[in-house]
Design a protein around this motif. Structure first.
Motif, PDB file in Angstrom:
ATOM      1  N   THR A  47       2.962 -74.127   9.302  1.00 52.89           N
ATOM      2  CA  THR A  47       2.522 -73.808   7.777  1.00 52.89           C
ATOM      3  C   THR A  47       1.594 -72.510   8.094  1.00 52.89           C
ATOM      4  O   THR A  47       0.915 -72.721   8.485  1.00 52.89           O
ATOM      5  CB  THR A  47       2.489 -74.868   7.254  1.00 52.89           C
ATOM      6  OG1 THR A  47       1.611 -75.509   7.735  1.00 52.89           O
ATOM      7  CG2 THR A  47       3.528 -75.959   7.219  1.00 52.89           C
ATOM      8  N   LYS A  48       1.701 -71.591   6.857  1.00 50.88           N
ATOM      9  CA  LYS A  48       1.010 -70.305   6.858  1.00 50.88           C
ATOM     10  C   LYS A  48      -0.080 -71.199   6.394  1.00 50.88           C
ATOM     11  O   LYS A  48      -1.866 -70.893   6.562  1.00 50.88           O
ATOM     12  CB  LYS A  48       1.327 -69.648   5.632  1.00 50.88           C
ATOM     13  CG  LYS A  48       2.367 -69.216   5.784  1.00 50.88           C
ATOM     14  CD  LYS A  48       2.718 -68.051   4.687  1.00 50.88           C
ATOM     15  CE  LYS A  48       4.650 -66.991   4.965  1.00 50.88           C
ATOM     16  NZ  LYS A  48       4.843 -66.586   3.768  1.00 50.88           N
ATOM     17  N   LYS A  49      -0.517 -72.695   5.287  1.00 48.71           N
ATOM     18  CA  LYS A  49      -1.439 -73.480   5.259  1.00 48.71           C
ATOM     19  C   LYS A  49      -2.496 -74.087   6.319  1.00 48.71           C
ATOM     20  O   LYS A  49      -3.583 -73.318   6.198  1.00 48.71           O
ATOM     21  CB  LYS A  49      -1.337 -74.388   4.316  1.00 48.71           C
ATOM     22  CG  LYS A  49      -2.774 -75.222   3.706  1.00 48.71           C
ATOM     23  CD  LYS A  49      -2.273 -76.258   3.150  1.00 48.71           C
ATOM     24  CE  LYS A  49      -3.891 -76.745   2.655  1.00 48.71           C
ATOM     25  NZ  LYS A  49      -3.138 -78.758   1.578  1.00 48.71           N
TER      26      LYS A  49
ATOM     27  N   GLU B 261       2.865 -64.000  10.726  1.00 50.56           N
ATOM     28  CA  GLU B 261       3.940 -63.801  12.027  1.00 50.56           C
ATOM     29  C   GLU B 261       3.474 -64.387  13.043  1.00 50.56           C
ATOM     30  O   GLU B 261       3.867 -65.694  13.535  1.00 50.56           O
ATOM     31  CB  GLU B 261       5.345 -62.942  11.756  1.00 50.56           C
ATOM     32  CG  GLU B 261       6.063 -63.644  10.286  1.00 50.56           C
ATOM     33  CD  GLU B 261       6.699 -64.941   9.753  1.00 50.56           C
ATOM     34  OE1 GLU B 261       6.899 -65.549  11.495  1.00 50.56           O
ATOM     35  OE2 GLU B 261       6.884 -65.537   9.122  1.00 50.56           O
ATOM     36  N   GLN B 262       3.055 -63.157  13.231  1.00 52.98           N
ATOM     37  CA  GLN B 262       1.829 -63.043  14.753  1.00 52.98           C
ATOM     38  C   GLN B 262       0.963 -64.262  14.594  1.00 52.98           C
ATOM     39  O   GLN B 262       0.955 -64.663  16.077  1.00 52.98           O
ATOM     40  CB  GLN B 262       0.928 -61.837  15.023  1.00 52.98           C
ATOM     41  CG  GLN B 262       2.435 -61.160  15.248  1.00 52.98           C
ATOM     42  CD  GLN B 262       1.708 -59.367  14.851  1.00 52.98           C
ATOM     43  OE1 GLN B 262       0.194 -59.435  14.529  1.00 52.98           O
ATOM     44  NE2 GLN B 262       1.288 -58.293  15.725  1.00 52.98           N
ATOM     45  N   ALA B 263       0.605 -64.200  13.736  1.00 57.72           N
ATOM     46  CA  ALA B 263      -0.931 -65.890  14.114  1.00 57.72           C
ATOM     47  C   ALA B 263      -0.539 -67.247  13.882  1.00 57.72           C
ATOM     48  O   ALA B 263      -0.439 -67.789  14.648  1.00 57.72           O
ATOM     49  CB  ALA B 263      -1.348 -65.551  12.413  1.00 57.72           C
ATOM     50  N   LEU B 264       0.801 -67.464  12.716  1.00 54.11           N
ATOM     51  CA  LEU B 264       1.581 -68.441  13.488  1.00 54.11           C
ATOM     52  C   LEU B 264       2.609 -68.850  14.569  1.00 54.11           C
ATOM     53  O   LEU B 264       2.364 -70.225  15.064  1.00 54.11           O
ATOM     54  CB  LEU B 264       2.977 -68.658  12.367  1.00 54.11           C
ATOM     55  CG  LEU B 264       3.086 -68.730  11.102  1.00 54.11           C
ATOM     56  CD1 LEU B 264       4.097 -68.423  10.262  1.00 54.11           C
ATOM     57  CD2 LEU B 264       2.884 -70.282  10.874  1.00 54.11           C
ATOM     58  N   LYS B 265       2.765 -67.851  15.257  1.00 55.58           N
ATOM     59  CA  LYS B 265       3.627 -68.013  16.640  1.00 55.58           C
ATOM     60  C   LYS B 265       1.760 -67.940  18.019  1.00 55.58           C
ATOM     61  O   LYS B 265       2.514 -68.846  18.267  1.00 55.58           O
ATOM     62  CB  LYS B 265       4.611 -66.046  17.416  1.00 55.58           C
ATOM     63  CG  LYS B 265       5.656 -66.337  16.381  1.00 55.58           C
ATOM     64  CD  LYS B 265       5.845 -65.421  16.828  1.00 55.58           C
ATOM     65  CE  LYS B 265       7.101 -65.151  16.539  1.00 55.58           C
ATOM     66  NZ  LYS B 265       8.129 -63.884  16.898  1.00 55.58           N
TER      67      LYS B 265
END
Length: 66
Positions: A23-25, A13-17
């Motif tokens: 997407t996770k991919k 979630e931190q990486a997405l933000k």
């Protein structure tokens, strides 16, 4: 390559933000790309004492051109 792995949800979630990816991919791809680039980058400390500069080299003039 298809792979099933268990990821830390909070970390993802931190990486997405931080990344702005949707997407996770995309996040995993970016993380792997940055990991490989960082590992391939040569540590400047390894070059200490291995580079010889010519006494005739005017590095200050070269800096002013850029």
């Amino acid at each position: 390559m298809r792979t099933n792995i268990v990821l830390d949800d909070k970390l993802v979630e931190q990486a997405l933000k931080l990344s702005g990816h949707k997407t996770k991919k995309e996040v995993i791809h970016q993380a792997l790309l940055e990991f490989v680039q960082n590992r391939n980058r040569r540590d400047l400390r390894e070059l200490q004492g291995k580079i010889q500069f010519s006494d005739a080299s005017d590095y200050k003039a070269l800096r002013e051109k850029n």
